[in-house]
Design an enzyme around this catalytic site. Structure first.
Site, PDB file in Angstrom:
ATOM      1  N   LEU A  69      -7.091   4.678  32.784  1.00  0.00           N
ATOM      2  CA  LEU A  69      -8.301   4.264  33.497  1.00  0.00           C
ATOM      3  C   LEU A  69      -8.353   4.887  34.869  1.00  0.00           C
ATOM      4  O   LEU A  69      -9.415   5.173  35.401  1.00  0.00           O
ATOM      5  CB  LEU A  69      -8.325   2.741  33.640  1.00  0.00           C
ATOM      6  CG  LEU A  69      -8.563   1.947  32.368  1.00  0.00           C
ATOM      7  CD1 LEU A  69      -8.431   0.467  32.652  1.00  0.00           C
ATOM      8  CD2 LEU A  69      -9.936   2.239  31.798  1.00  0.00           C
ATOM      9  N   GLY A  70      -7.183   5.065  35.467  1.00  0.00           N
ATOM     10  CA  GLY A  70      -7.174   5.643  36.794  1.00  0.00           C
ATOM     11  C   GLY A  70      -5.778   5.650  37.374  1.00  0.00           C
ATOM     12  O   GLY A  70      -4.885   4.962  36.883  1.00  0.00           O
TER      13      GLY A  70
ATOM     14  N   ASP B 195      -4.469  -5.014  50.685  1.00  0.00           N
ATOM     15  CA  ASP B 195      -5.097  -3.776  50.219  1.00  0.00           C
ATOM     16  C   ASP B 195      -6.536  -4.025  49.801  1.00  0.00           C
ATOM     17  O   ASP B 195      -6.948  -3.681  48.707  1.00  0.00           O
ATOM     18  CB  ASP B 195      -4.274  -3.160  49.084  1.00  0.00           C
ATOM     19  CG  ASP B 195      -4.523  -1.664  48.961  1.00  0.00           C
ATOM     20  OD1 ASP B 195      -5.068  -1.069  49.919  1.00  0.00           O
ATOM     21  OD2 ASP B 195      -4.182  -1.099  47.914  1.00  0.00           O
TER      22      ASP B 195
ATOM     23  N   GLY C  44      -4.165   4.890  40.848  1.00  0.00           N
ATOM     24  CA  GLY C  44      -4.459   4.354  42.168  1.00  0.00           C
ATOM     25  C   GLY C  44      -3.267   4.456  43.076  1.00  0.00           C
ATOM     26  O   GLY C  44      -2.307   5.176  42.803  1.00  0.00           O
TER      27      GLY C  44
ATOM     28  N   LYS D  33      -1.059  -2.015  34.627  1.00  0.00           N
ATOM     29  CA  LYS D  33      -0.753  -1.164  35.784  1.00  0.00           C
ATOM     30  C   LYS D  33       0.726  -0.853  35.758  1.00  0.00           C
ATOM     31  O   LYS D  33       1.560  -1.739  35.690  1.00  0.00           O
ATOM     32  CB  LYS D  33      -1.129  -1.895  37.078  1.00  0.00           C
ATOM     33  CG  LYS D  33      -0.854  -1.085  38.312  1.00  0.00           C
ATOM     34  CD  LYS D  33      -1.573  -1.667  39.519  1.00  0.00           C
ATOM     35  CE  LYS D  33      -2.979  -1.126  39.638  1.00  0.00           C
ATOM     36  NZ  LYS D  33      -3.569  -1.330  40.950  1.00  0.00           N
TER      37      LYS D  33
END
Ligand code: NAG
Ligand code: NAG
Ligand code: NAG
Ligand code: NAG
Ligand code: NAG
Ligand code: NAG
Ligand code: NAG
Length: 674
Positions: A353-354, A472, A356, A376
């Site tokens: 998905l990404g 964050d 980060g 994650k």
């Protein structure tokens, strides 16, 4: 060999016809299971219907005679002449060695037993004293694979006609006449089946012996042996017909597959008859199996075993995870690595998905529940911090707030931590704000997201059992399926905090969202969260990143730009032009001003999240910014404060460097160099 007879055998037995009744004129056997034979010595019939004269034995003899006597002469005829007769049979010799074997013979004898015969020599017919004595009255057609010079044998592969003794009256090397050609050799001990025709003409007193391999379609026209011989002097009126065999020093089996006999006429042809099946040519096949097959099989099974073991070990290693005693309490929040691996299709690129700040995120579907998750994957090296971090993650997993996306669970591996979240199909908010989004959010949606995130952050700071600093806050950490604004990834930065040496200040966060005092002291507080939230407000309202190095030099820092606009009294100019005209000016102004207020370099001036929520809900009016001594240098890059003091940030090129590398996490740079 004692197994049940097969269907074929039974059929063969049924086909065996016995036509000798009373006067015994002839018979045909294609298979010997219920044949009327007298057997002695090693002779037997096998379960498959084969007649085996000797079986794999040394120094044995075997006899098989047709039980009933056969009339060879008319007892009432004083001329003493004998009848004509003919016989066919199919045989095979199977020997341990292809070069040496025993012998066997078709025999016409006055008795069934041949008493006094030696087992190993004399064909099982005679002994040293009786051999050659004319009182024997024995006629034998021998198939001899031993060259005995004692009896004047021509070679070790011959057919001979013997009268009363083993010194043949006529003999020939085993051969057959193939249609219209020359004679072709036959090897008696080849192990193959062969057919023999023996014909005696009682009138012309001539005997013919013919041979052929079993695959010949008919009897060859030319016999192998043809002799003029008066058998009437030897034959009694009644005689017995059969086979005799003896083996020497080599294990040999002599098989008869079929046999027909006829007085005064041609014996029935056996070529087209269904004969019992010989055992497979044994020794060679077995030795091949032993010499090639067995080693091959063992080598391949060992290889297979090694392969299986290696793949089991690999699999174990692949799915290995760390589980310590202290984690047992977290059972429900603990996921099995294997399940996550399967859910994300092996963390395949397609599911990515990404990537980060804290690691890579994969989409997945738990196979057991079909629940969509986001996993994650964070690599970490600190061994000490993980325990506290996991404890925190798990406790925060119990947070329930509509604007927070909590961690569902986790999994630990060596050097790797996996966090499981709800899957948000819409992805993160930044996708809808800048970098040429496919769809942008309208003002109402943006304002709802802002209020949602504020409410979530307020809950973390003040409403839950303990104060949780998010560390964050940024657009890319805000996600939701229906654009309600859900703050994710909270507490994650703590992983990099625990157990680190206070000397090596380990700052975690994203450039542009880091409060100046945070970079200076390395200490994250609720105020530093508010600072980041201020950057987030401007980000949403202006549709730009807090630091955008692609903008013109005076516009790189978003907060500077907003401040400039505010200073000119035209703060609304800073808004995202993509909003068009469809926006509520008061709300945009409120958000921009609140953004400036939260970005104040002095933490004590920043509002608390409780106040932020009140301002946004317009329960309390926003204080006048002019009274707060705001100036451009008093904001994010206040001189003597914040990044200006930080060696790495003393030059603007450092900022550009960080931005161009999109390294949103400063931690790697800041910790690495010290
Ligand atoms: C075999 O021969 C004997 C003696 O002639 C006879 O009694 C017996 O019935 C025969 N058996 C078969 C199966 O022909
Ligand atoms: C005796 O046998 C011979 C030869 O088979 C034959 O020619 C002759 O006619 C026979 N005699 C009698 C009386 O059957
Ligand atoms: C040889 O065979 C005959 C019968 O054919 C028998 O009378 C004699 O005893 C045998 N001799 C030996 C030495 O076995
Ligand atoms: C042949 O055998 C018979 C009976 O067994 C015996 O009387 C005779 O002496 C033998 N003849 C020779 C030459 O051995
Ligand atoms: C033996 O073979 C010869 C040559 O083929 C033939 O002329 C003769 O008729 C045969 N005799 C018998 C009894 O088959
Ligand atoms: C019979 O088989 C042999 C080999 O075993 C072969 O050489 C020969 O040509 C065959 N004959 C026929 C008529 O098939
Ligand atoms: C008839 O044959 C027998 C053998 O079975 C023999 O002993 C006898 O001498 C023969 N008789 C004549 C007259 O040829």
């Amino acid at each position: 060999m004692f197994s049940k007879p097969s269907v074929t055998t039974l059929l063969l037995l049924a086909l065996a016809t016995v036509a000798l009744a009373g006067n015994d004129l002839g018979f045909t056997y294609t298979g010997f299971k219920s044949a009327n034979l007298s057997l002695d010595g090693a002779a037997e019939t096998t379960s498959k219907g084969l007649l085996r004269l000797t079986k794999d034995t040394k120094q044995r003899k075997g006899h098989a005679f047709y039980t009933n006597p056969v009339n060879f002469k008319n007892k009432l005829n004083s001329t003493n002449a004998s009848f004509s007769f003919s016989t066919n049979f199919v045989f095979a010799i199977r020997s341990e060695y292809k070069t040496l074997s025993g012998q066997f013979a078709f025999v016409i004898a006055p008795t069934r037993g041949l008493p006094g015969a030696l087992p190993s020599q004399y064909l099982g017919l005679f002994n040293s004293t009786s051999n050659g004595n004319t009182t024997n009255q024995v006629i034998a057609i021998e198939f001899d694979t031993i060259k005995s010079s004692e009896f004047g044998d021509m070679d070790d592969n011959h057919v001979g006609i013997d009268i009363n003794g083993l010194e043949s009256v006529g003999s020939a090397t085993a051969r057959y006449y193939a249609a219209n050609t020359e004679f072709l050799n036959l090897l008696l001990i080849s192990g193959e089946s062969m057919q023999v025709w023996i014909e005696y003409d009682g009138v012309n007193k001539q005997i013919n012996v013919t041979m052929a391999p079993i695959n010949m379609s008919s009897k060859p026209h030319v016999p192998l042996l043809s002799m003029n011989l008066d058998l009437s002097q030897i034959l009694n009126p009644t005689m017995y017909v059969g086979f005799s065999s003896s083996t020497g020093s080599v294990r040999t089996s002599h098989y008869i597959l079929g046999w027909s006999f006829q007085i005064n006429g041609p014996a029935q042809d056996l070529i087209r008859s269904p004969l019992p099946v010989l055992p497979r040519l044994g020794p060679k096949k077995i030795s091949k199996l032993l010499t090639i097959g067995v080693p091959l099989i063992s080598v391949s099974s060992v290889t297979l075993a090694i392969f299986v073991i290696i793949s089991i070990i690999r699999r174990k290693r692949k799915f290995a995870e760390l589980l310590e005693d202290w984690e047992l309490d977290y059972g429900p929040q603990r996921y099995r690595y294997k399940d996550l691996y399967t859910a994300t299709k092996g963390f395949g690129d397609k599911e990515l998905l990404g990537a980060g700040g804290f690691g890579t995120v994969y989409r997945g579907v738990l196979s057991a529940t079909k629940v969509e998750i986001a996993v994650k994957k964070i690599s970490h090296n600190s061994r000490q911090g993980v325990r506290e971090f996991v404890a925190e993650i798990v406790s925060m997993g119990r947070l329930r707030h509509r604007n927070l996306a909590p961690v569902l669970g986790y999994c630990r591996r060596k050097g790797e931590l996996l966090l499981v979240y709800d899957y948000m199909p819409n992805g993160s908010l930044d996708k809808y704000l800048y970098d040429e989004p496919e769809t942008t959010l309208n003002w109402n949606q943006r304002f709802r997201v802002i209020k949602g995130v504020a409410s979530g952050l307020f809950y973390l700071h003040e409403e839950w059992d303990q104060v949780v600093v998010h560390r964050d806050v940024k657009a890319s950490n805000v996600l939701d399926g229906e654009f309600n604004g859900r703050l994710g990834d909270f507490g994650l930065a703590r992983l990099y905090d625990h157990g680190t040496d206070p000397q090596t200040t380990h700052i975690v966060g994203t450039l542009g969202y880091l409060a100046p005092e945070h970079t200076r002291t390395g200490k994250a507080t609720t105020s530093t969260d508010v600072f980041a939230f201020g950057a987030f407000l401007l980000e949403v309202a202006c549709g730009r990143r807090p630091i955008d190095n692609r903008a013109s030099s005076e516009n790189v820092i978003l907060v500077d730009r907003v401040f400039t606009c505010w200073n000119k009294g035209r703060i609304l100019e800073a808004r995202d032009q993509k909003l068009g005209v469809d926006f509520v000016a008061e709300e945009v102004e409120l958000v921009l001003k609140l953004g400036l207020l939260c970005s104040h370099s002095e933490p004590s001036v920043r509002p608390s999240m409780r106040q932020v929520v009140e301002y946004l809900e317009r329960h309390v009016p926003l204080p006048d910014l002019t009274g707060l001594n705001l100036c451009s240098s008093g904001l994010m890059f206040a001189s003597g404060d914040g990044l200006g003091n930080f060696p790495l940030f003393s030059q603007s090129s450092a900022v550009n460097y960080l931005c161009s590398h999109q390294s949103s996490v400063v931690e790697s740079l800041l910790s690495g160099g010290r």
